[in-house]
Design a protein around this motif. Structure first.
Motif, mmCIF file in Angstrom:
data_model
loop_
_atom_site.group_PDB
_atom_site.id
_atom_site.type_symbol
_atom_site.label_atom_id
_atom_site.label_comp_id
_atom_site.label_asym_id
_atom_site.label_seq_id
_atom_site.Cartn_x
_atom_site.Cartn_y
_atom_site.Cartn_z
ATOM 1 N N GLY A 18 -19.766 24.386 4.249
ATOM 2 C CA GLY A 18 -20.230 25.107 5.438
ATOM 3 C C GLY A 18 -21.473 25.929 5.150
ATOM 4 O O GLY A 18 -22.431 25.940 5.937
ATOM 5 N N ALA A 19 -21.491 26.625 4.010
ATOM 6 C CA ALA A 19 -22.623 27.505 3.699
ATOM 7 C C ALA A 19 -23.894 26.697 3.460
ATOM 8 O O ALA A 19 -24.963 27.012 4.001
ATOM 9 N N ASP A 38 -25.481 17.534 -3.486
ATOM 10 C CA ASP A 38 -24.062 17.811 -3.742
ATOM 11 C C ASP A 38 -23.593 16.908 -4.870
ATOM 12 O O ASP A 38 -24.033 15.760 -4.977
ATOM 13 N N LYS A 39 -22.679 17.436 -5.669
ATOM 14 C CA LYS A 39 -22.237 16.634 -6.821
ATOM 15 C C LYS A 39 -21.323 15.491 -6.396
ATOM 16 O O LYS A 39 -21.063 14.587 -7.177
ATOM 17 N N SER A 47 -14.086 22.820 0.158
ATOM 18 C CA SER A 47 -13.083 23.692 0.787
ATOM 19 C C SER A 47 -13.271 23.739 2.293
ATOM 20 O O SER A 47 -12.301 23.820 3.043
ATOM 21 N N THR A 48 -14.520 23.707 2.750
ATOM 22 C CA THR A 48 -14.736 23.795 4.202
ATOM 23 C C THR A 48 -14.034 22.633 4.894
ATOM 24 O O THR A 48 -13.348 22.808 5.896
ATOM 25 N N GLY A 52 -8.115 25.093 6.875
ATOM 26 C CA GLY A 52 -7.272 25.059 8.071
ATOM 27 C C GLY A 52 -8.092 25.192 9.344
ATOM 28 O O GLY A 52 -7.555 25.080 10.447
ATOM 29 N N GLY A 53 -9.378 25.457 9.204
ATOM 30 C CA GLY A 53 -10.252 25.510 10.381
ATOM 31 C C GLY A 53 -10.167 26.798 11.171
ATOM 32 O O GLY A 53 -10.835 26.946 12.183
ATOM 33 N N GLY A 54 -9.364 27.756 10.722
ATOM 34 C CA GLY A 54 -9.275 29.029 11.450
ATOM 35 C C GLY A 54 -10.525 29.852 11.213
ATOM 36 O O GLY A 54 -10.882 30.136 10.081
ATOM 37 N N ILE A 152 -26.012 19.681 -10.244
ATOM 38 C CA ILE A 152 -27.030 20.621 -10.744
ATOM 39 C C ILE A 152 -26.467 21.339 -11.971
ATOM 40 O O ILE A 152 -25.347 21.855 -11.961
ATOM 41 N N ASP A 206 -19.202 26.143 -10.543
ATOM 42 C CA ASP A 206 -20.519 25.798 -11.119
ATOM 43 C C ASP A 206 -21.588 26.828 -10.744
ATOM 44 O O ASP A 206 -22.460 27.159 -11.549
ATOM 45 N N GLU A 375 -18.653 31.046 -0.320
ATOM 46 C CA GLU A 375 -17.653 31.467 -1.308
ATOM 47 C C GLU A 375 -18.259 31.692 -2.695
ATOM 48 O O GLU A 375 -17.662 32.362 -3.537
ATOM 49 N N GLY A 388 -9.509 33.672 8.548
ATOM 50 C CA GLY A 388 -10.622 33.371 9.453
ATOM 51 C C GLY A 388 -11.973 33.824 8.939
ATOM 52 O O GLY A 388 -13.001 33.286 9.337
ATOM 53 N N GLY A 390 -12.958 33.485 5.871
ATOM 54 C CA GLY A 390 -13.414 32.546 4.840
ATOM 55 C C GLY A 390 -14.382 31.527 5.399
ATOM 56 O O GLY A 390 -15.253 31.015 4.682
ATOM 57 N N LEU A 391 -14.260 31.203 6.682
ATOM 58 C CA LEU A 391 -15.194 30.257 7.306
ATOM 59 C C LEU A 391 -16.327 30.980 8.023
ATOM 60 O O LEU A 391 -17.434 30.456 8.145
HETATM 61 C C1 LIG Z 1 -7.019 24.449 1.709
HETATM 62 C C2 LIG Z 1 -7.918 25.545 2.211
HETATM 63 C C3 LIG Z 1 -7.737 26.028 3.491
HETATM 64 C C4 LIG Z 1 -8.569 27.051 3.966
HETATM 65 N N1 LIG Z 1 -8.411 27.452 5.258
HETATM 66 C C5 LIG Z 1 -9.219 28.414 5.751
HETATM 67 C C6 LIG Z 1 -9.122 28.796 7.116
HETATM 68 O O1 LIG Z 1 -8.357 28.235 7.904
HETATM 69 N N2 LIG Z 1 -9.930 29.804 7.552
HETATM 70 C C7 LIG Z 1 -10.829 30.424 6.733
HETATM 71 O O2 LIG Z 1 -11.521 31.324 7.196
HETATM 72 N N3 LIG Z 1 -10.978 30.046 5.438
HETATM 73 C C8 LIG Z 1 -10.204 29.051 4.934
HETATM 74 N N4 LIG Z 1 -10.350 28.657 3.627
HETATM 75 C C9 LIG Z 1 -11.466 29.215 2.837
HETATM 76 C C10 LIG Z 1 -12.782 28.559 3.260
HETATM 77 O O3 LIG Z 1 -12.522 27.240 3.693
HETATM 78 C C11 LIG Z 1 -13.805 28.517 2.113
HETATM 79 O O4 LIG Z 1 -13.937 29.777 1.515
HETATM 80 C C12 LIG Z 1 -15.168 28.081 2.644
HETATM 81 O O5 LIG Z 1 -15.035 26.885 3.382
HETATM 82 C C13 LIG Z 1 -16.158 27.891 1.506
HETATM 83 O O6 LIG Z 1 -17.320 27.281 2.019
HETATM 84 P P1 LIG Z 1 -18.578 27.045 1.068
HETATM 85 O O7 LIG Z 1 -19.582 26.293 1.846
HETATM 86 O O8 LIG Z 1 -18.978 28.313 0.447
HETATM 87 O O9 LIG Z 1 -18.012 26.122 -0.137
HETATM 88 P P2 LIG Z 1 -17.438 24.631 -0.093
HETATM 89 O O10 LIG Z 1 -17.068 24.232 1.280
HETATM 90 O O11 LIG Z 1 -16.377 24.546 -1.126
HETATM 91 O O12 LIG Z 1 -18.682 23.729 -0.540
HETATM 92 C C14 LIG Z 1 -19.227 23.798 -1.846
HETATM 93 C C15 LIG Z 1 -19.945 22.488 -2.152
HETATM 94 O O13 LIG Z 1 -20.747 22.658 -3.331
HETATM 95 C C16 LIG Z 1 -20.702 21.464 -4.100
HETATM 96 N N5 LIG Z 1 -21.041 21.781 -5.499
HETATM 97 C C17 LIG Z 1 -20.349 22.586 -6.341
HETATM 98 N N6 LIG Z 1 -20.953 22.622 -7.550
HETATM 99 C C18 LIG Z 1 -22.048 21.830 -7.477
HETATM 100 C C19 LIG Z 1 -23.059 21.454 -8.407
HETATM 101 N N7 LIG Z 1 -23.061 21.881 -9.682
HETATM 102 N N8 LIG Z 1 -24.041 20.614 -8.009
HETATM 103 C C20 LIG Z 1 -24.054 20.134 -6.736
HETATM 104 N N9 LIG Z 1 -23.107 20.455 -5.815
HETATM 105 C C21 LIG Z 1 -22.119 21.293 -6.177
HETATM 106 C C22 LIG Z 1 -19.256 20.988 -3.926
HETATM 107 O O14 LIG Z 1 -19.104 19.620 -4.219
HETATM 108 C C23 LIG Z 1 -18.999 21.322 -2.434
HETATM 109 O O15 LIG Z 1 -19.309 20.236 -1.593
HETATM 110 C C24 LIG Z 1 -9.559 27.622 3.124
HETATM 111 C C25 LIG Z 1 -9.738 27.132 1.823
HETATM 112 C C26 LIG Z 1 -8.941 26.090 1.373
HETATM 113 C C27 LIG Z 1 -9.158 25.554 -0.010
#
Ligand SMILES: Cc1cc2nc3c(=O)[nH]c(=O)nc-3n(C[C@H](O)[C@H](O)[C@H](O)COP(=O)(O)OP(=O)(O)OC[C@H]3O[C@@H](n4cnc5c(N)ncnc54)[C@H](O)[C@@H]3O)c2cc1C
Length: 571
Positions: A18-19, A38-39, A47-48, A52-54, A152, A206, A375, A388, A390-391
């Motif tokens: 998501g980020a 992305d790796k 994780s996104t 759970g999508g909340g 990376i 990472d 994250e 909620g 976390g998203l």
């Molecule tokens: C099962 C589960 C349910 C959840 N449910 C909720 C919810 O309902 N509501 C809520 O608010 N939060 C929820 N969370 C938390 C929330 O989903 C996460 O904190 C959030 O989605 C993180 O988003 P992000 O974009 O920071 O990271 P991510 O979505 O994890 O994306 C990180 C990306 O970086 C890539 N990456 C990592 N290292 C490297 C590298 N060295 N080189 C290239 N690419 C790399 C990975 O492959 C990945 O695609 C949940 C988490 C989990 C695990």
């Protein structure tokens, strides 16, 4: 001979959760060239997507579904996030998330995200795929370059400024380097550091090691959130049972058949009523307390096969049929296991790391040209995260990071040949003919995760952490000494090394914080200690050593200090 392909881009975004995707879309709006790497496959294994999508923000009367609206106004959301985070959160970041959040959530529709009822309740499983698919499509349509299979391995810094990043292109079997004026780390968290977790295997932290090696600092790394209701049934996947939150009125029982939660959380109402009605708070807002209760029961010898039992036998048959996620859960997650006949074993698992790269409100890190969001960062959630948020965090700060990176990319970065060669040589030095060593790496990975789960997990003691630290250091050394045959194996090796390094960072921070706060619980210091521990912990890499420092917390909104989420007056 392993060679390197050098590419140019204005903004490089590492991670397509998501980020990362929200950052890409925002940066592209400024007309600059944006590359997302992305790796693994873009947007598919993070994780996104598996969330759970909340997503919660203050949208009363504007957008109202069970999954989106909770707060009457941003100020109320801000207040709850600070109280819940037990003041380790950075007020400025929380203010941005809670006040900008509503607009960012509404805007998702214009980025192709389905209406919320359809998205979360019916159409998509896992629920987060309703967010991921449209964001990938929008980023692609806007002309972002999307590069899957790109791991990376280091941020390139010259003259104290970021000039790009380097890594390995595992799909094409070569090294890769990017020359870019701004880099955004959006690599998610490190829940995979723990043996029990319910994230994808990619959450290997990472971004934390990339930031440390580039000279940036991390903060509050001791804070790790554990999801309570994670399946622990032999042969079934380690995924969380959503029925805990839904209207199933599931009951947690120990081996004696006792509904044990009432011993740990004062119940408002007795019996099989929704969690929120029974305990006066949503499960997602006190999950650390439920997780602690579960492992305490097991530690006291009242567990069943090392877990506790989630009893759903009383749920009427019709309820299962009418719930989309449950149908999926029963068919796929339970693989024929009949929860109407037998309780399912559950035990907590790590879900999120709440500490991370230190950023300011514009997602700037300590290193010029390096930004971070989602994250991978720390400071937004403090010692515990509200359901909620976390998203909400990645979509709010993703957008901010994208804007900041676009504005900072107006430089002509020069990447020296030596720097590119150094990154390539580092990869080449661990490639060797001979045994694949995958089994050895697998064992080392397992040892790191087991050490973290058993000694730096939910119930922590200074003694257990002190014993874990040299083990983690030694495991990191053993990974460093392990050669691999291919770039795909290089990825496993890098991830295992990162798990050991990040585990060590978490352990060091957890050892130092001699109190209990939010998700950090020390059985040898079970109370919160505001006299001594109203501090944030920061850590930097200093050669081979980690340098921890503390910074006192000075709250602007001091009236919050008088409140606590469990009604305890803070002295
Ligand atoms: C099962 C589960 C349910 C959840 N449910 C909720 C919810 O309902 N509501 C809520 O608010 N939060 C929820 N969370 C938390 C929330 O989903 C996460 O904190 C959030 O989605 C993180 O988003 P992000 O974009 O920071 O990271 P991510 O979505 O994890 O994306 C990180 C990306 O970086 C890539 N990456 C990592 N290292 C490297 C590298 N060295 N080189 C290239 N690419 C790399 C990975 O492959 C990945 O695609 C949940 C988490 C989990 C695990």
């Amino acid at each position: 001979m392993l060679n390197t392909r050098l590419e140019d881009t204005d903004v490089l975004i590492i991670g397509s959760g998501g980020a990362g995707l929200r950052a890409a879309i925002e940066a592209r709006r400024y007309g600059v060239k944006v590359t997302v790497v992305d790796k693994v496959v873009l947007g598919m294994n993070n994780s996104t997507r598996y969330s759970g999508g909340g997503i919660k923000a203050a949208l009363p009367g504007i957008l109202s579904t069970a999954y989106t609206t909770q707060y009457e106004c941003p100020r109320e959301h801000f207040r709850q996030a600070m109280i819940h985070g037990e003041y380790l959160n950075d007020e400025a970041l929380v203010e941005i998330m809670t006040f900008e959040g509503p607009a960012r959530v509404l805007e998702l529709k214009s980025l192709g995200v389905d209406t919320f009822d359809a998205m979360y309740l019916k159409v998509h499983y896992p629920h987060g795929s309703g967010l991921m698919g449209p964001l990938v499509n929008t980023a692609r349509k806007m002309g972002c370059t999307l590069r899957p299979g790109m791991v990376i391995t280091r941020i390139l810094v010259e003259g104290g400024r970021v000039v790009g990043a380097a890594g390995v292109d595992i799909y094409r079997g070569r090294c890769a380097a990017f020359r870019s004026g701004a880099v955004v780390i959006a690599t998610g968290g490190a829940a995979e550091t723990f043996l029990r977790n319910d994230t994808t295997v990619n959450t290997t932290g990472d971004g934390y090691t990339l930031a440390l090696d580039a000279g940036a600092s991390l903060r509050d790394m001791e804070i790790v959130q554990f999801e309570p209701y994670v399946q622990a049934e032999p042969g079934l996947p380690m995924l969380d049972r959503h029925e805990a939150e839904a209207e199933f009125h599931g009951v947690l029982r120990n081996a004696l058949g006792e509904d044990f939660l009432v011993k740990y959380l004062p119940a408002v109402k007795a019996g099989q009523v929704p969690f929120e009605e029974q305990f006066g708070m949503a499960l997602t807002d006190i999950r650390e307390r439920v997780a602690r209760a579960m492992v305490t029961e097991v530690a006291a010898g009242r567990g069943d096969q090392g877990a506790v039992l989630f009893d759903l036998r009383h749920v009427p048959a019709g309820k299962w049929e009418s719930d989309f996620a449950s149908q999926y859960a029963r068919k796929v997650l339970l693989r024929g296991f009949d929860v109407q006949k037998r309780p399912v074993h559950v035990l907590p698992g790590a879900i999120c790391t709440l500490g991370g790269i230190a950023i300011d409100g514009d997602c700037r890190t300590d290193v010029p040209g390096l930004f971070a969001a989602g994250e991978a960062t720390g400071g937004v959630h403090g010692a515990a995260r509200l359901g909620g948020d976390g998203l909400l965090d990645p979509i709010v700060f993703g957008a901010r990071a994208g804007r900041s990176a676009a504005l900072a990319s107006n430089v002509a970065p020069s990447v020296s040949k030596e720097l590119v060669e150094e990154a390539r040589a580092e990869v080449a030095s661990v490639l060797a003919e001979g045994p694949a060593n995958l089994e050895i790496l697998g064992k080392l990975r397992d040892q790191v995760k087991r050490t973290m789960w058993e000694q730096v997990g939910i119930l922590r003691t200074g003694e257990a952490i002190a014993a874990a630290i040299p083990v983690l250091d030694e495991l990191a050394e053993r990974v460093r000494a392990t050669k691999v045959r291919s770039l795909r194996q290089f990825k496993s090796r890098l991830e295992t090394l990162n798990l050991a390094r990040v585990g060590r960072v978490i352990a060091g921070a957890a050892q130092r914080r001699m109190e209990s706060r939010g998700a950090h619980f020390r059985t040898d210091f079970p109370q919160r200690d505001d006299e001594r521990w109203m501090v944030n912990q920061f850590v930097r890499q200093d050669g081979r050593k980690l340098a921890y420092t503390e910074s006192p917390i000075r709250l602007r909104t001091t009236e919050l200090l008088k409140q606590s989420k469990f009604g305890i007056e803070v002295k």
